[in-house]
Design a protein around this motif. Structure first.
Motif, PDB file in Angstrom:
ATOM      1  N   VAL A 132       0.694  -1.270  -0.044  1.00 16.05           N
ATOM      2  CA  VAL A 132      -0.169  -0.062   0.192  1.00 16.05           C
ATOM      3  C   VAL A 132       0.912   1.362  -0.044  1.00 16.05           C
ATOM      4  O   VAL A 132       1.469   1.517   0.909  1.00 16.05           O
ATOM      5  CB  VAL A 132      -1.118   0.014   1.279  1.00 16.05           C
ATOM      6  N   ASN A 133       0.886   2.201  -1.073  1.00 18.96           N
ATOM      7  CA  ASN A 133       1.668   3.238  -1.271  1.00 18.96           C
ATOM      8  C   ASN A 133       0.963   4.200  -0.165  1.00 18.96           C
ATOM      9  O   ASN A 133      -0.144   4.553  -0.049  1.00 18.96           O
ATOM     10  CB  ASN A 133       1.428   3.813  -2.621  1.00 18.96           C
ATOM     11  N   GLY A 134       1.848   5.045   0.510  1.00 17.12           N
ATOM     12  CA  GLY A 134       1.816   6.122   1.219  1.00 17.12           C
ATOM     13  C   GLY A 134       1.537   7.496   0.457  1.00 17.12           C
ATOM     14  O   GLY A 134       1.882   7.424  -0.626  1.00 17.12           O
ATOM     15  N   THR A 142       4.916  15.040   5.429  1.00 17.47           N
ATOM     16  CA  THR A 142       4.200  14.115   6.330  1.00 17.47           C
ATOM     17  C   THR A 142       3.788  13.065   5.308  1.00 17.47           C
ATOM     18  O   THR A 142       3.758  13.294   4.156  1.00 17.47           O
ATOM     19  CB  THR A 142       2.688  14.677   6.891  1.00 17.47           C
ATOM     20  N   ILE A 143       3.571  11.664   5.838  1.00 14.17           N
ATOM     21  CA  ILE A 143       3.269  10.515   5.170  1.00 14.17           C
ATOM     22  C   ILE A 143       2.242   9.775   5.848  1.00 14.17           C
ATOM     23  O   ILE A 143       2.278   9.592   6.825  1.00 14.17           O
ATOM     24  CB  ILE A 143       4.337   9.601   4.895  1.00 14.17           C
ATOM     25  N   SER A 144       1.236   9.384   5.037  1.00 10.96           N
ATOM     26  CA  SER A 144      -0.012   8.874   5.638  1.00 10.96           C
ATOM     27  C   SER A 144      -0.607   7.745   4.828  1.00 10.96           C
ATOM     28  O   SER A 144      -0.387   7.960   3.512  1.00 10.96           O
ATOM     29  CB  SER A 144      -1.145   9.680   5.910  1.00 10.96           C
ATOM     30  N   LEU A 145      -0.846   6.691   5.408  1.00  9.88           N
ATOM     31  CA  LEU A 145      -1.528   5.528   4.532  1.00  9.88           C
ATOM     32  C   LEU A 145      -2.425   4.672   5.628  1.00  9.88           C
ATOM     33  O   LEU A 145      -2.201   4.752   6.696  1.00  9.88           O
ATOM     34  CB  LEU A 145      -0.405   4.725   4.023  1.00  9.88           C
ATOM     35  N   ALA A 146      -3.435   3.995   4.849  1.00 10.33           N
ATOM     36  CA  ALA A 146      -4.327   3.230   5.749  1.00 10.33           C
ATOM     37  C   ALA A 146      -4.136   1.666   5.431  1.00 10.33           C
ATOM     38  O   ALA A 146      -4.367   1.475   4.013  1.00 10.33           O
ATOM     39  CB  ALA A 146      -5.607   3.736   5.339  1.00 10.33           C
ATOM     40  N   LEU A 147      -4.082   1.111   6.019  1.00 12.67           N
ATOM     41  CA  LEU A 147      -4.032  -0.686   6.118  1.00 12.67           C
ATOM     42  C   LEU A 147      -5.479  -1.149   6.256  1.00 12.67           C
ATOM     43  O   LEU A 147      -6.092  -0.625   6.889  1.00 12.67           O
ATOM     44  CB  LEU A 147      -2.968  -1.270   6.738  1.00 12.67           C
ATOM     45  N   PRO A 148      -5.654  -2.438   5.685  1.00 11.93           N
ATOM     46  CA  PRO A 148      -6.698  -3.215   6.045  1.00 11.93           C
ATOM     47  C   PRO A 148      -6.961  -3.481   7.619  1.00 11.93           C
ATOM     48  O   PRO A 148      -5.990  -3.068   8.687  1.00 11.93           O
ATOM     49  CB  PRO A 148      -6.424  -4.505   5.574  1.00 11.93           C
ATOM     50  N   ALA A 149      -8.016  -3.352   8.159  1.00 11.40           N
ATOM     51  CA  ALA A 149      -8.621  -3.278   9.532  1.00 11.40           C
ATOM     52  C   ALA A 149      -7.828  -4.412  10.140  1.00 11.40           C
ATOM     53  O   ALA A 149      -7.664  -4.201  11.385  1.00 11.40           O
ATOM     54  CB  ALA A 149     -10.138  -3.315   9.610  1.00 11.40           C
ATOM     55  N   GLU A 150      -7.581  -5.387   9.606  1.00 11.46           N
ATOM     56  CA  GLU A 150      -6.855  -6.520  10.548  1.00 11.46           C
ATOM     57  C   GLU A 150      -5.403  -6.497  10.767  1.00 11.46           C
ATOM     58  O   GLU A 150      -4.802  -7.263  11.332  1.00 11.46           O
ATOM     59  CB  GLU A 150      -7.341  -7.842   9.719  1.00 11.46           C
ATOM     60  N   PHE A 178       4.162   1.176  14.253  1.00  6.65           N
ATOM     61  CA  PHE A 178       3.245   2.428  13.762  1.00  6.65           C
ATOM     62  C   PHE A 178       1.959   2.506  14.513  1.00  6.65           C
ATOM     63  O   PHE A 178       1.152   3.109  14.139  1.00  6.65           O
ATOM     64  CB  PHE A 178       2.910   2.193  12.397  1.00  6.65           C
ATOM     65  N   SER A 179       1.783   2.026  16.038  1.00  6.10           N
ATOM     66  CA  SER A 179       0.669   2.433  16.630  1.00  6.10           C
ATOM     67  C   SER A 179       0.666   4.002  16.900  1.00  6.10           C
ATOM     68  O   SER A 179      -0.630   4.305  17.126  1.00  6.10           O
ATOM     69  CB  SER A 179       0.749   1.551  17.735  1.00  6.10           C
ATOM     70  N   GLU A 180       1.766   4.403  17.091  1.00  6.94           N
ATOM     71  CA  GLU A 180       1.785   5.998  17.019  1.00  6.94           C
ATOM     72  C   GLU A 180       2.758   6.399  15.821  1.00  6.94           C
ATOM     73  O   GLU A 180       3.454   5.713  15.191  1.00  6.94           O
ATOM     74  CB  GLU A 180       2.391   6.229  18.360  1.00  6.94           C
ATOM     75  N   LYS A 201      -5.800   2.256  10.248  1.00  2.22           N
ATOM     76  CA  LYS A 201      -6.542   1.199   9.642  1.00  2.22           C
ATOM     77  C   LYS A 201      -7.733   1.777   8.714  1.00  2.22           C
ATOM     78  O   LYS A 201      -8.350   2.733   9.174  1.00  2.22           O
ATOM     79  CB  LYS A 201      -6.982   0.457  10.934  1.00  2.22           C
ATOM     80  N   GLN A 202      -8.225   1.032   7.850  1.00  4.16           N
ATOM     81  CA  GLN A 202      -9.314   1.407   6.905  1.00  4.16           C
ATOM     82  C   GLN A 202     -10.373   0.985   7.844  1.00  4.16           C
ATOM     83  O   GLN A 202     -10.408  -0.034   8.667  1.00  4.16           O
ATOM     84  CB  GLN A 202      -9.142   0.436   5.843  1.00  4.16           C
ATOM     85  N   ALA A 203     -11.643   1.584   7.884  1.00  6.34           N
ATOM     86  CA  ALA A 203     -12.703   1.551   8.460  1.00  6.34           C
ATOM     87  C   ALA A 203     -13.087   0.157   7.890  1.00  6.34           C
ATOM     88  O   ALA A 203     -13.286  -0.041   6.841  1.00  6.34           O
ATOM     89  CB  ALA A 203     -13.891   2.638   8.212  1.00  6.34           C
ATOM     90  N   ALA A 204     -13.641  -0.803   8.922  1.00  4.86           N
ATOM     91  CA  ALA A 204     -14.338  -1.782   8.430  1.00  4.86           C
ATOM     92  C   ALA A 204     -15.384  -1.757   7.682  1.00  4.86           C
ATOM     93  O   ALA A 204     -16.290  -0.911   7.782  1.00  4.86           O
ATOM     94  CB  ALA A 204     -14.688  -2.718   9.812  1.00  4.86           C
TER      95      ALA A 204
END
Length: 466
Positions: A132-134, A142-150, A178-180, A201-204
């Motif tokens: 997944v590209n940020g 800044t760099i942001s990215l969202a990973l699957p919910a799991e 990356f929890s913070e 995390k992406q919203a379920a």
């Protein structure tokens, strides 16, 4: 009719002969005048900044110099090689190459203009985790990215591509928690900068459909639509391709939180989009709470779907198509969202003033595909308030000069009722995913503000899917 044609042809022939005679006399005068010098070269032979050789397009007069990260181009003296006997204006000296600098080469009675554009590479070219590209915001670092919910955010290994000569800490491939938000430091020589990376995390349940006139994703022929689709499938984990044929055939749409149609191939809506089975299915989808995202020429769909009253769709639709189109040489194209800075769709954009952001960098080839509303010039709207009252929409952004949002509507949302879904449109010609080569086949420079297009799109999809 035939007689008139012959007379006109004789007039044309006489004019052509007269022109040729004048040219012959002019050439003879030039040959007889030793001070009239035309058989001399006027091309820049070499152009360097900090010893980096620029790429010179002798046909267009464009010079592109790409420098490594950390290079100072605000006050630098270039090294320019000219043909024997040629001079250049302005004279070679210190110049600010953060903007386009123009030169004119003069030799004898000939001259040629050049435009020099210097680009300093950004330190981080790509930042990805698990494919997944940020989204990299170099202005705010800044760099942001969202990973699957799991995803487990406590032990991730980013894949990082850097410009030449740049190092980064933590390094690419290193396991990071990356929890913070995590600060990464890039360095090149004596230059360093900190980038804050935020992984969420992406919203379920955020399921997305990419709607297309093509039968399948591999069959997408329009380069802009393909670029947008590739970005979407790379950015989000739960994306499906849906064709208009699928919808007409009765495919259920209820599983999708957002349906995105990016239509760039033609200004007119295709017949398949106006098929009664398709229109009714999409109306039912929105009535059941589904959300629509319509971009470029797909903005025109708001009228067919009953999102706006009849006759209140975009009233200014235009654009070039290959092999036309051109490079906007002097100005970057931007948007104004003054007064809507807090709206989720604009969060994280790189801005050049409060409530203003560029989408298309000057010097980039574009086709200017536009389907927006002129508000104060025709249509009977008067101003932004009149447009809102007559369409039921909320105008969110206009052109960058329009601080009060009374001139154009280029980004808008159309909130549904308590049960209907929302709809968001982006109609700017600067919303351009793929920058084609120009009519001569010369490749376009990369759009330095494409990250704003990506961030705007990501924000819109997440906003709709909440």
């Amino acid at each position: 009719m035939q007689r008139n044609f012959i007379v006109n042809a004789r007039k044309i022939s006489f004019g052509l002969i007269l022109t040729m005679l004048m040219a012959m006399f002019s050439c003879q005068e030039a040959f007889d005048n030793p001070d009239f010098i035309v058989n001399v070269p006027v091309s820049i032979e070499s152009f360097k900044i900090h010893e980096v050789e620029g790429v010179i397009n002798q046909n267009t007069g464009e010079v592109q110099v790409t420098l490594p990260y950390g290079s100072n181009i605000s006050a630098v003296t270039p090294a320019i090689t000219l043909p024997e006997g040629a001079s250049i204006t302005p004279a070679v000296g210190t110049a600010d190459f953060r903007r386009v600098v123009e030169y004119t080469v003069i030799n004898g009675n000939l001259y040629k203009k050049y435009r020099v554009r210097a680009q300093v590479l950004q330190p981080i070219l790509r930042f990805a985790i698990d494919g997944v590209n940020g989204s990299i915001d170099n202005a705010n670092r800044t760099i942001s990215l969202a990973l699957p919910a799991e995803a487990d955010l406590t032990a991730l290994q980013p894949e990082i591509e850097l410009s030449a000569g740049v190092t980064i800490n933590p390094a690419s491939g290193e396991t990071v928690d990356f929890s913070e938000p995590v600060v990464f430091t890039v360095s090149a020589g004596s230059t360093s900068a900190n980038y804050t990376v935020t992984v969420s995390k992406q919203a379920a349940g955020l399921t997305i459909a990419y709607l297309s006139t093509a039968a399948n994703r591999a069959a997408i022929s329009n380069a802009d639509e393909k670029e947008a689709a590739d970005w979407l499938f790379n950015k989000f984990s739960d994306v499906s391709f849906v064709s208009f044929q699928d919808v007409a055939g009765g495919k259920s749409l209820s599983e999708y939180a957002v349906i995105w149609w990016h239509h760039d191939a033609a200004a007119d809506l295709p017949a398949m989009a106006l098929d009664a089975r398709v229109v009714n299915a999409l109306k039912a989808y929105r009535a059941a709470g589904g959300n629509l995202f319509l971009t470029t020429f797909a903005t025109r769909y708001v009228e067919a779907l009953g999102i706006v009253p009849q006759g209140k769709g975009p009233n200014n639709v235009f654009g070039d198509f290959l092999p036309n189109g051109f490079v906007e040489r002097d100005n970057s194209w931007g948007i104004s969202f003054r007064g809507n800075e807090g709206h989720p769709i604009f969060q994280g954009l790189e801005t050049f003033e409060t409530g203003k952001a560029y989408l298309l960098e000057k010097g980039t080839f574009r086709l200017n595909h536009t389907a927006w509303w002129f508000v104060n010039e025709w249509g009977g709207y008067g101003d932004g308030a009149g447009w809102r009252q007559q369409t039921g929409g909320i105008n969110l952004a206009s052109e960058s000069w329009d601080d009060h949002l009374n001139g154009r509507v280029g980004i808008a949302e159309f909130p549904g009722s308590s049960t209907d879904g929302n709809a968001v449109i982006i109609a700017f010609g600067a919303y351009d995913w793929f920058n084609e080569p120009d009519a001569s086949g010369n490749p376009s420079q990369s759009n330095g503000y494409k990250h704003n297009i990506e961030r705007l799109t990501e924000n819109a999809i997440r906003y709709l899917g909440e």
